[in-house]
Design a protein around this motif. Structure first.
Motif, PDB file in Angstrom:
ATOM      1  N   PRO A 267      70.439  58.632 -40.634  1.00 38.68           N
ATOM      2  CA  PRO A 267      70.390  57.676 -41.731  1.00 38.68           C
ATOM      3  C   PRO A 267      69.894  56.299 -41.247  1.00 38.68           C
ATOM      4  N   VAL A 268      69.185  55.604 -42.106  1.00 37.51           N
ATOM      5  CA  VAL A 268      68.670  54.276 -41.804  1.00 37.51           C
ATOM      6  C   VAL A 268      69.497  53.258 -42.582  1.00 37.51           C
ATOM      7  N   PRO A 269      70.119  52.283 -41.887  1.00 36.44           N
ATOM      8  CA  PRO A 269      70.893  51.263 -42.601  1.00 36.44           C
ATOM      9  C   PRO A 269      69.969  50.245 -43.266  1.00 36.44           C
ATOM     10  N   LEU A 270      70.257  49.971 -44.532  1.00 35.39           N
ATOM     11  CA  LEU A 270      69.462  49.028 -45.324  1.00 35.39           C
ATOM     12  C   LEU A 270      70.390  48.081 -46.060  1.00 35.39           C
ATOM     13  N   LEU A 271      69.810  47.020 -46.559  1.00 36.01           N
ATOM     14  CA  LEU A 271      70.499  46.115 -47.458  1.00 36.01           C
ATOM     15  C   LEU A 271      69.574  45.892 -48.641  1.00 36.01           C
ATOM     16  N   VAL A 272      70.096  46.031 -49.856  1.00 32.99           N
ATOM     17  CA  VAL A 272      69.337  45.762 -51.071  1.00 32.99           C
ATOM     18  C   VAL A 272      69.894  44.476 -51.661  1.00 32.99           C
TER      19      VAL A 272
ATOM     20  N   LEU B 152      63.905  35.120 -51.438  1.00 31.54           N
ATOM     21  CA  LEU B 152      64.840  36.213 -51.200  1.00 31.54           C
ATOM     22  C   LEU B 152      64.399  37.055 -50.002  1.00 31.54           C
ATOM     23  N   LEU B 153      63.114  37.310 -49.878  1.00 34.28           N
ATOM     24  CA  LEU B 153      62.598  38.034 -48.702  1.00 34.28           C
ATOM     25  C   LEU B 153      62.957  37.282 -47.419  1.00 34.28           C
ATOM     26  N   ARG B 154      62.762  35.962 -47.426  1.00 32.48           N
ATOM     27  CA  ARG B 154      63.082  35.157 -46.236  1.00 32.48           C
ATOM     28  C   ARG B 154      64.580  35.165 -45.947  1.00 32.48           C
ATOM     29  N   ARG B 155      65.393  35.134 -47.007  1.00 28.26           N
ATOM     30  CA  ARG B 155      66.847  35.108 -46.796  1.00 28.26           C
ATOM     31  C   ARG B 155      67.345  36.417 -46.189  1.00 28.26           C
ATOM     32  N   VAL B 156      66.819  37.535 -46.661  1.00 25.46           N
ATOM     33  CA  VAL B 156      67.240  38.823 -46.091  1.00 25.46           C
ATOM     34  C   VAL B 156      66.772  38.914 -44.636  1.00 25.46           C
TER      35      VAL B 156
ATOM     36  N   ALA C  95      62.355  42.457 -58.975  1.00 26.17           N
ATOM     37  CA  ALA C  95      62.403  41.378 -58.020  1.00 26.17           C
ATOM     38  C   ALA C  95      63.440  41.639 -56.924  1.00 26.17           C
ATOM     39  N   ALA C  96      63.963  42.843 -56.836  1.00 30.17           N
ATOM     40  CA  ALA C  96      64.889  43.163 -55.757  1.00 30.17           C
ATOM     41  C   ALA C  96      64.101  43.344 -54.463  1.00 30.17           C
ATOM     42  N   VAL C  97      64.805  43.127 -53.347  1.00 28.65           N
ATOM     43  CA  VAL C  97      64.193  43.323 -52.037  1.00 28.65           C
ATOM     44  C   VAL C  97      65.140  44.168 -51.187  1.00 28.65           C
ATOM     45  N   PHE C  98      64.601  44.719 -50.104  1.00 31.47           N
ATOM     46  CA  PHE C  98      65.452  45.448 -49.173  1.00 31.47           C
ATOM     47  C   PHE C  98      65.053  45.093 -47.754  1.00 31.47           C
ATOM     48  N   GLY C  99      66.013  45.247 -46.850  1.00 28.02           N
ATOM     49  CA  GLY C  99      65.750  45.018 -45.437  1.00 28.02           C
ATOM     50  C   GLY C  99      66.324  46.161 -44.626  1.00 28.02           C
ATOM     51  N   VAL C 100      65.639  46.492 -43.554  1.00 32.68           N
ATOM     52  CA  VAL C 100      66.108  47.510 -42.607  1.00 32.68           C
ATOM     53  C   VAL C 100      66.939  46.798 -41.540  1.00 32.68           C
ATOM     54  N   PHE C 101      68.120  47.329 -41.246  1.00 38.02           N
ATOM     55  CA  PHE C 101      69.023  46.695 -40.280  1.00 38.02           C
ATOM     56  C   PHE C 101      69.260  47.596 -39.078  1.00 38.02           C
ATOM     57  N   ASP C 102      69.674  46.969 -37.975  1.00 36.70           N
ATOM     58  CA  ASP C 102      69.924  47.713 -36.740  1.00 36.70           C
ATOM     59  C   ASP C 102      71.147  48.612 -36.842  1.00 36.70           C
ATOM     60  N   SER C 103      72.110  48.230 -37.668  1.00 41.36           N
ATOM     61  CA  SER C 103      73.319  49.039 -37.838  1.00 41.36           C
ATOM     62  C   SER C 103      73.862  48.829 -39.244  1.00 41.36           C
ATOM     63  N   PHE C 104      74.656  49.774 -39.693  1.00 40.47           N
ATOM     64  CA  PHE C 104      75.271  49.632 -41.004  1.00 40.47           C
ATOM     65  C   PHE C 104      76.247  48.459 -41.003  1.00 40.47           C
ATOM     66  N   ALA C 105      76.967  48.267 -39.895  1.00 44.05           N
ATOM     67  CA  ALA C 105      77.903  47.149 -39.801  1.00 44.05           C
ATOM     68  C   ALA C 105      77.166  45.817 -39.960  1.00 44.05           C
ATOM     69  N   HIS C 106      75.993  45.708 -39.377  1.00 47.28           N
ATOM     70  CA  HIS C 106      75.193  44.484 -39.514  1.00 47.28           C
ATOM     71  C   HIS C 106      74.775  44.293 -40.969  1.00 47.28           C
ATOM     72  N   ALA C 107      74.391  45.366 -41.651  1.00 48.15           N
ATOM     73  CA  ALA C 107      74.021  45.278 -43.067  1.00 48.15           C
ATOM     74  C   ALA C 107      75.208  44.837 -43.915  1.00 48.15           C
TER      75      ALA C 107
ATOM     76  N   SER D  49      77.370  37.727 -46.382  1.00 43.02           N
ATOM     77  CA  SER D  49      76.771  36.399 -46.275  1.00 43.02           C
ATOM     78  C   SER D  49      75.937  36.065 -47.517  1.00 43.02           C
ATOM     79  N   LEU D  50      75.130  37.013 -47.960  1.00 39.26           N
ATOM     80  CA  LEU D  50      74.295  36.785 -49.144  1.00 39.26           C
ATOM     81  C   LEU D  50      75.149  36.655 -50.403  1.00 39.26           C
ATOM     82  N   ARG D  51      76.180  37.474 -50.513  1.00 44.56           N
ATOM     83  CA  ARG D  51      77.068  37.385 -51.684  1.00 44.56           C
ATOM     84  C   ARG D  51      77.738  36.019 -51.759  1.00 44.56           C
ATOM     85  N   ALA D  52      78.101  35.466 -50.594  1.00 47.96           N
ATOM     86  CA  ALA D  52      78.717  34.131 -50.564  1.00 47.96           C
ATOM     87  C   ALA D  52      77.759  33.070 -51.113  1.00 47.96           C
ATOM     88  N   ALA D  53      76.459  33.352 -51.059  1.00 44.86           N
ATOM     89  CA  ALA D  53      75.443  32.437 -51.586  1.00 44.86           C
ATOM     90  C   ALA D  53      75.075  32.770 -53.036  1.00 44.86           C
ATOM     91  N   GLY D  54      75.808  33.706 -53.664  1.00 40.28           N
ATOM     92  CA  GLY D  54      75.569  34.039 -55.067  1.00 40.28           C
ATOM     93  C   GLY D  54      74.490  35.077 -55.299  1.00 40.28           C
TER      94      GLY D  54
END
Length: 109
Positions: A1-6, A51-55, A70-82, A88-93
């Motif tokens: 599996p590949v960890p991502l963040l949407v 949003l791309l820059r923030r992710v 307008a959603a974006v996604f990022g690939v992360f090194d681990s699920f824990a990192h995602a 962090s992003l949720r804290a920014a709304g």
């Protein structure tokens, strides 16, 4: 599996409008990046670029816009990192969910 963040900042884009903006672009701007609609979406809503820059800033290695935005996604090194990045992003709304690939599907936790 590949960890991502949407991530999504609650600003929807109309798919027909994005395609109209894409059709209006000069040919030299139509093939930028891996999502050909990204340039058109950013012209309609510059917040996509932010949003791309923030992710990317919270650790996304490869960051792209989904579909016509307008959603974006990022690939992360681990699920824990995602997970940490989503908090962090949720804290920014920003709506953010860590997910991972599972075959041709996504599982949100």
């Amino acid at each position: 599996p590949v960890p991502l963040l949407v991530a999504f900042d609650f600003h929807p884009l109309s798919t027909p409008e994005v395609f109209r903006a894409f059709d209006a672009l000069p040919p030299s701007q139509r093939n930028v990046g891996s999502n050909h609609l990204e340039t058109a979406a950013v012209k309609l809503y510059p917040g996509v670029a932010l949003l791309l820059r923030r992710v990317h800033a919270v650790g996304g290695r490869e960051v792209r816009m989904t579909g016509s935005g307008a959603a974006v996604f990022g690939v992360f090194d681990s699920f824990a990192h995602a997970v940490r990045a989503a908090k962090s992003l949720r804290a920014a709304g920003i709506w953010a969910r860590p997910v991972y690939t599972l075959g041709n599907s996504f599982v949100s936790l």
